[in-house]
Structure formats: C-alpha cells, structure tokens
Design a protein around this motif. Sequence first.
Motif, PDB file in Angstrom:
ATOM      1  N   ILE A 119      63.578  39.349   3.442  1.00  0.00           N
ATOM      2  CA  ILE A 119      62.707  38.669   4.413  1.00  0.00           C
ATOM      3  C   ILE A 119      63.308  38.842   5.802  1.00  0.00           C
ATOM      4  N   GLY A 120      62.555  39.442   6.701  1.00  0.00           N
ATOM      5  CA  GLY A 120      63.126  39.812   7.998  1.00  0.00           C
ATOM      6  C   GLY A 120      62.656  38.975   9.170  1.00  0.00           C
ATOM      7  N   SER A 121      61.685  38.085   8.941  1.00  0.00           N
ATOM      8  CA  SER A 121      61.140  37.348  10.088  1.00  0.00           C
ATOM      9  C   SER A 121      60.407  36.104   9.597  1.00  0.00           C
ATOM     10  N   GLU A 122      59.985  35.289  10.537  1.00  0.00           N
ATOM     11  CA  GLU A 122      59.184  34.106  10.202  1.00  0.00           C
ATOM     12  C   GLU A 122      57.866  34.506   9.551  1.00  0.00           C
ATOM     13  N   LYS A 123      57.278  35.578  10.087  1.00  0.00           N
ATOM     14  CA  LYS A 123      56.019  36.072   9.515  1.00  0.00           C
ATOM     15  C   LYS A 123      56.223  36.470   8.047  1.00  0.00           C
ATOM     16  N   GLY A 124      57.360  37.134   7.782  1.00  0.00           N
ATOM     17  CA  GLY A 124      57.679  37.570   6.432  1.00  0.00           C
ATOM     18  C   GLY A 124      57.865  36.370   5.510  1.00  0.00           C
ATOM     19  N   LYS A 125      58.522  35.358   6.045  1.00  0.00           N
ATOM     20  CA  LYS A 125      58.753  34.136   5.278  1.00  0.00           C
ATOM     21  C   LYS A 125      57.412  33.486   4.916  1.00  0.00           C
ATOM     22  N   PHE A 126      56.511  33.517   5.868  1.00  0.00           N
ATOM     23  CA  PHE A 126      55.185  32.943   5.655  1.00  0.00           C
ATOM     24  C   PHE A 126      54.454  33.672   4.524  1.00  0.00           C
ATOM     25  N   LEU A 127      54.467  35.005   4.569  1.00  0.00           N
ATOM     26  CA  LEU A 127      53.777  35.792   3.533  1.00  0.00           C
ATOM     27  C   LEU A 127      54.400  35.565   2.160  1.00  0.00           C
ATOM     28  N   ALA A 128      55.742  35.592   2.127  1.00  0.00           N
ATOM     29  CA  ALA A 128      56.430  35.413   0.844  1.00  0.00           C
ATOM     30  C   ALA A 128      56.146  34.024   0.284  1.00  0.00           C
ATOM     31  N   GLY A 129      55.973  33.052   1.167  1.00  0.00           N
ATOM     32  CA  GLY A 129      55.657  31.695   0.719  1.00  0.00           C
ATOM     33  C   GLY A 129      54.223  31.605   0.216  1.00  0.00           C
ATOM     34  N   LYS A 130      53.322  32.212   0.936  1.00  0.00           N
ATOM     35  CA  LYS A 130      51.902  32.152   0.596  1.00  0.00           C
ATOM     36  C   LYS A 130      51.622  32.830  -0.750  1.00  0.00           C
ATOM     37  N   PHE A 131      52.388  33.879  -1.014  1.00  0.00           N
ATOM     38  CA  PHE A 131      52.173  34.631  -2.262  1.00  0.00           C
ATOM     39  C   PHE A 131      53.393  34.495  -3.176  1.00  0.00           C
ATOM     40  N   ARG A 132      53.934  33.290  -3.279  1.00  0.00           N
ATOM     41  CA  ARG A 132      55.232  33.126  -3.951  1.00  0.00           C
ATOM     42  C   ARG A 132      55.180  33.482  -5.423  1.00  0.00           C
ATOM     43  N   GLU A 133      53.990  33.415  -6.023  1.00  0.00           N
ATOM     44  CA  GLU A 133      53.903  33.705  -7.459  1.00  0.00           C
ATOM     45  C   GLU A 133      54.275  35.151  -7.795  1.00  0.00           C
ATOM     46  N   PHE A 134      54.318  36.023  -6.777  1.00  0.00           N
ATOM     47  CA  PHE A 134      54.633  37.426  -7.044  1.00  0.00           C
ATOM     48  C   PHE A 134      56.118  37.755  -6.899  1.00  0.00           C
ATOM     49  N   PHE A 135      56.894  36.760  -6.516  1.00  0.00           N
ATOM     50  CA  PHE A 135      58.326  37.006  -6.285  1.00  0.00           C
ATOM     51  C   PHE A 135      59.159  36.064  -7.138  1.00  0.00           C
ATOM     52  N   VAL A 136      60.378  36.468  -7.431  1.00  0.00           N
ATOM     53  CA  VAL A 136      61.320  35.538  -8.075  1.00  0.00           C
ATOM     54  C   VAL A 136      62.601  35.471  -7.240  1.00  0.00           C
ATOM     55  N   GLU A 137      63.257  34.339  -7.311  1.00  0.00           N
ATOM     56  CA  GLU A 137      64.511  34.153  -6.573  1.00  0.00           C
ATOM     57  C   GLU A 137      65.584  35.053  -7.186  1.00  0.00           C
ATOM     58  N   THR A 138      66.552  35.434  -6.392  1.00  0.00           N
ATOM     59  CA  THR A 138      67.664  36.241  -6.906  1.00  0.00           C
ATOM     60  C   THR A 138      68.914  35.992  -6.069  1.00  0.00           C
ATOM     61  N   ASN A 139      70.063  36.253  -6.662  1.00  0.00           N
ATOM     62  CA  ASN A 139      71.312  36.145  -5.908  1.00  0.00           C
ATOM     63  C   ASN A 139      71.677  37.470  -5.258  1.00  0.00           C
ATOM     64  N   ALA A 140      70.901  38.494  -5.585  1.00  0.00           N
ATOM     65  CA  ALA A 140      71.233  39.832  -5.093  1.00  0.00           C
ATOM     66  C   ALA A 140      71.213  39.865  -3.568  1.00  0.00           C
ATOM     67  N   ALA A 141      72.053  40.713  -3.027  1.00  0.00           N
ATOM     68  CA  ALA A 141      72.048  40.917  -1.577  1.00  0.00           C
ATOM     69  C   ALA A 141      71.978  42.410  -1.330  1.00  0.00           C
ATOM     70  N   ILE A 142      71.557  42.791  -0.149  1.00  0.00           N
ATOM     71  CA  ILE A 142      71.526  44.216   0.187  1.00  0.00           C
ATOM     72  C   ILE A 142      72.588  44.459   1.242  1.00  0.00           C
ATOM     73  N   THR A 143      73.565  45.288   0.880  1.00  0.00           N
ATOM     74  CA  THR A 143      74.684  45.506   1.809  1.00  0.00           C
ATOM     75  C   THR A 143      74.298  46.545   2.860  1.00  0.00           C
TER      76      THR A 143
END
Lengths: 322, 273
Positions: free
Chosen positions: A160-184
């Motif tokens: 998630i790179g921005s507030e807009k991204g956070k909004f989209l990920a929240g609105k469509f949360r059923e398509f995502f799952v939480e993870t501990n993974a990070a991208i180095t």
Amino acid sequence: MRVLKQKKKRLFEFLGKLKQSYELIAPVSKDVVRFEKIDDTGDIYLEKNSYFPLKEYFFRKEEVLFKFNGNKIIVPAPEAPARVFFGIRKCDLNAISHQDMVFMNQVNDPYYSSMRKNSFLLGYHCNTAPSPFCFCGSLELVDYSDLMFYDRGDYLLVEIGSEKGKFLAGKFREFFVETNAAITQKEKIIPRADRLDKKDISHLYDHPDWKKGVDICLSCSACTALCPTCYCFEIHDNVGTKNPKEGERKRSWSSCQVQEFTKVAGEHVFRKEREERFKHRIYHQLDYFKQKNGINLCVGCGRCIEACPTRIDFVEIINEMK
Amino acid sequence: MKQKLKQLENPYIPKPYKILDFHRETFDTFTLTVNMKTSHEPGQFVQVSVPGFGEAPISICSDSKDFIELNIREVGNVTRALAKLRKGDKLLVRGPYGKGYPMQHIKGNNIIMIGGGCGVAPLKGAIGYIENHRADFNDVLLYLGYRSPDDIIFKREMERWKKEYHIKVTVDKNAHGKFCYDAKEGFITDALKASSFTNENKVVFICGPPIMMKGAIDILKQKGFHDDQIFISAERLMYCALGICCHCMIRGKFTCIDGPVFRYDEVKDFKND
Ligand SMILES: Cc1cc2nc3c(=O)[nH]c(=O)nc-3n(C[C@H](O)[C@H](O)[C@H](O)COP(=O)(O)OP(=O)(O)OC[C@H]3O[C@@H](n4cnc5c(N)ncnc54)[C@H](O)[C@@H]3O)c2cc1C
Ligand code: SF4
C-alpha cells in the motif's frame, strides 16, 4: 509500508469487482500492447509493458483550454473520471510522478490535475526486464503507486503506497489477506535493467560522439511522442467556420525534434541542426530537469529507442563516450 | 489564504482589458496603452491575445501601476490582429511574467542602454523606471540603432530623453538624408566603438537582434567590461510563459521564468540553443 497478500486467482476477481465501480484501464495485447478500457478482465496482458505510455490519459494529446466568443471566455468544466489503472510498470509510475511535478507542483494545471484526482495507480512490478531496451535500473526511481503488486508465482504481495491505496484496499478487503511478509529494497531491484552507465553528462555537451546518433535521425519525433515523460506543448486558437468570433484555445503536444519548435520571426531557428535537437532532448532528460527538480526526467523505459525507425540508441552513445 | 486562492487560479486564462490609446509609431509598429493595473519590473512581459488569432509575448514598455504600454511590431497573425484594434476596444492579457532588469540592485550606477529596432521597447520601460527614481541613478547613456529614419520608434519620448540623457542614434541607411534626431548613418556598434566610456560604475542593458547584441558585447569586452556588468534580453518562441511548455528553453534555463533578462555570465556559454 503495509503489505497485503492476494491469491493469483483472486486478482482477477478483484479487478472484475473494481470494474463495477470504476473505469478499469489496463494493458491488452492487440496490434501492440496498449492500455485500454477493460470489458473482460481476461483480456489483461502482463507479459510485456505497453508500447504506448499512459501519459495521454492525464496530459492529453489535445486539451481545450477554453472556448471563446469574442472576448468572452468559457472554461470547460473539468472532467474527473473515476478510473483505476492496473498493470503500470515502475518506469511509467515514475513518469507520472515527474509529470505531477510539472503540472501539479510547478504550476496548478487544472486540466491535468482533474484527470489525476480520481485516478488510482495500481502498479505491477517487473520481476525481470520485459524488454531488451529497458534501463530503469540505471536511474533513481522511487515507489510511486497507490497499490503495487509483486508477482510471487501463485500469489501476489500488494504494497500500500498511499492514502488512496489504503482506501481501495479497505473498500475491497475481502480480496486481500493480512501477512507478515515485507518487500525489501533488494527485492525491488529489477534484474537486467541497468544498461545505461551512470555518468554525469553535463560536461560532455561538446563531445564529438553525439554526432554518431544524428546522421541517421529522420526528425520523425516518434521518440518524444512515445516518451512517458516528455511534456512539451504548444497553444493555438481554432475558430469555427460559421462564426469567426467563436472558437477555442487548444494545447497540444509538440516535439523538440523538429525545427518549428524554436522558429521565430525572420524564419530564424535556434536549434537548426539535428545534433542540437537530439542533444537537447537527451540533456533535458538527463541533465536540465535534474538541475531544477533534483531528479532525472528519464525513467529508462526504452520506448524512444524501440520506437525509433533507425534505432538510434542514446544509451550506447553515452556508454561509449570517454 | 489569498496566496492559496491565487494558486488555484487557472494559469492559462487571460482577462479582458480596455485599450486607452493607440499610437502608430512607424509603418509596421504601434504602441498600445492598456487599462491594466499591475505592479511589474521593467523588462517583464505579458501574454497578449486576440481570440481566434492566438497569443504573443510582448514586453511592457512603460513604468506605471495604473496602465501598461505595449510596443508591437506587425510580423504575423497575432501582431497584425492587434494592429487593427483601436482606442476603446478590448484585448486579452495574462501576466506579467519573467525576470526583468534588477533595478533595485544597481542603484548608484551609470546605466548604458543599447537597443536595436524593436529591442528599444523593453529598454523604454527601464528608462521610465529611472525617470520615476531619478535620484537612485547617475548618468544614463542611450545607444539606439534603427534600420532607417522611418523605423525610429518613440519619437514622442525622444525629445524628452534628449534633454535628460546622453543619447546617440544611428540608422543603417539614410537614403534621403532625412533629419532624424541627429542620427548618424552607420551601425550602433560603430557609435559604441567610437565612444570613450570605461567600465567604471557602469551597468549595461542590451536588447536587439542577436547579431547586434553579439557585436555590442564584443566591443564592451574590449573596453574592459566584465560579464556581470552586462544584461541581455533573450527572445525565444514561447507559448505558456509558465516555464512548462519548454519552447523557450535555452540549455536548462527558461526564457519565460529565468529571463527574459539574463546577466551575461549566466548565458554566455550558450551558443545556438
Ligand atoms: C519575452 C518576449 C518579449 C517580446 N516583446 C516584444 C515586444 O515588446 N514587441 C514586439 O513587437 N514583439 C515582442 N516579442 C516578439 C513577439 O512575441 C513575436 O513577434 C510574436 O509572438 C509574433 O506573433 P505573431 O502571431 O504575430 O506571429 P506568427 O504568425 O506566430 O509568426 C510570425 C513570425 O514571428 C515568429 N514568432 C513567433 N513567436 C515569436 C517570438 N516569441 N519571438 C520572436 N518571433 C516569434 C514566428 O516564428 C514567425 O516567423 C517578444 C518576444 C518575447 C519572447
Ligand atoms: S524500464 Fe524497468 S520498469 Fe519499465 S518496463 Fe522496463 S524493466 Fe519494467
């Protein structure tokens, strides 16, 4: 930055769902790969980057600045379509960032800003350079997306790179799952994409090797038209055929590769020689813009080389310069 | 708050202003006085337009907060359309734009102005500024060159300038031996060469065709002038005047926002660009 996880097959369900609320624009493979409005998410093509950049969605080829009737000015209501762009490569995301600097920071261009305002930028990371012309790794590119998708085989990591991204990920949360993974940072480096030697060209302006590129240039300006960052334009008035007082003032793309770009009274052309015009383009991309904005304008997508009918490769020219 | 509002203004939209006076200077130049109240520096310019014909950058050649004067040469679409306007008509203007002459920083100096043809117009703005701040400046030397006696602009003002300043006028050719402000036949660069001034406490403004500017600079260098005593005006094709359309770019610099007035040491290495 927060990272989510998504199963591969959920990606297309997610995009299908997005399509119900937004206009979805993504690469499809036709005559060439190009960004288009998506009706069927099955058409989305992610093997290669788009031949055409995204710029015409924001900085349009032609823009009516205003209409007039005599001295009366009518400014068109800004269009602000709600759009999601998916499948944007890192180079093109950075190109948008550079055009944002010009049209949103340096001046407040209402036409560009309104096209950008309700757009979501969903990036797609290149695990390897999709074209032999790529050299994004030679430039200092940054993260610049609302959501960035990293393909990991049967699943994707979504940063998630921005507030807009956070909004989209929240609105469509059923398509995502939480993870501990990070991208180095290391994982963000794209292999086989650093063929331009990092070199300060500011003192190489009078180098004789620039000629090498120029003899075969046709001044066709394909390079500037296909460049995702080139933003030069001209402004002209058009009048109607019925009432000569009625018309519009229009902005349209222009190219520094043609003589008309600097032609003034008495037919005087400032950059008359092809070499001067060729160097002007390269220096704007790799020197002048940086002087003003602290970052190179070029993003290393390689389109100007791929599209050139005589394949003038300025990367090779610079690399060979001593 | 006020600043914020200004930022949100659409920068491409001009506003209508009334023409207070139309004065024909020569067969192809005229001066418009426009009812635009704005503060500006001498050397700055505005974007003037006639709808249907387009926009053209024109230097402000007056020094007043109550109106602007524009001296225009008819060369093409927009400038010919402007020539058809008369007192009471309206035209569209946006601006002022650009960096003008650094009048604040050169107080106490003697000012030499070298102008060729239409290039005298922006210099007239600087002369106006000096007239309004006379005590801040020492001697003023004007070197004005024209093609022929018929091309001399600002004849109305010339009478006044002659009394106040040292003024030399040349015409390339005076075919009919016409009387014109003691103008000598020859190039303005010849008059410069013949003059005896030194570079002491002097600042020079040059505005005119590229060949004239180059010639004048060469002579000044021979007289011992330093690059940072000389200010030149650049002219380039220009559309936005906002520093983004890139047509007026010279190397990395924009004529519209970093100029049109440049200190010579900032641009002397630029050749054709
Ligand atoms: C900062 C600045 C200040 C200027 N101040 C004045 C002024 O005070 N008075 C004045 O008469 N002119 C001035 N000019 C030049 C003026 O802008 C042009 O003559 C004008 O734009 C021509 O427009 P047009 O539509 O009449 O000509 P067009 O029909 O567009 O073209 C006619 C010819 O003029 C050339 N031209 C177009 N734009 C320019 C330009 N910006 N500079 C030079 N030639 C150009 C065209 O290439 C063509 O050869 C200034 C230019 C600049 C950049
Ligand atoms: S330039 Fe880089 S980001 Fe762009 S397509 Fe090539 S590898 Fe991908």
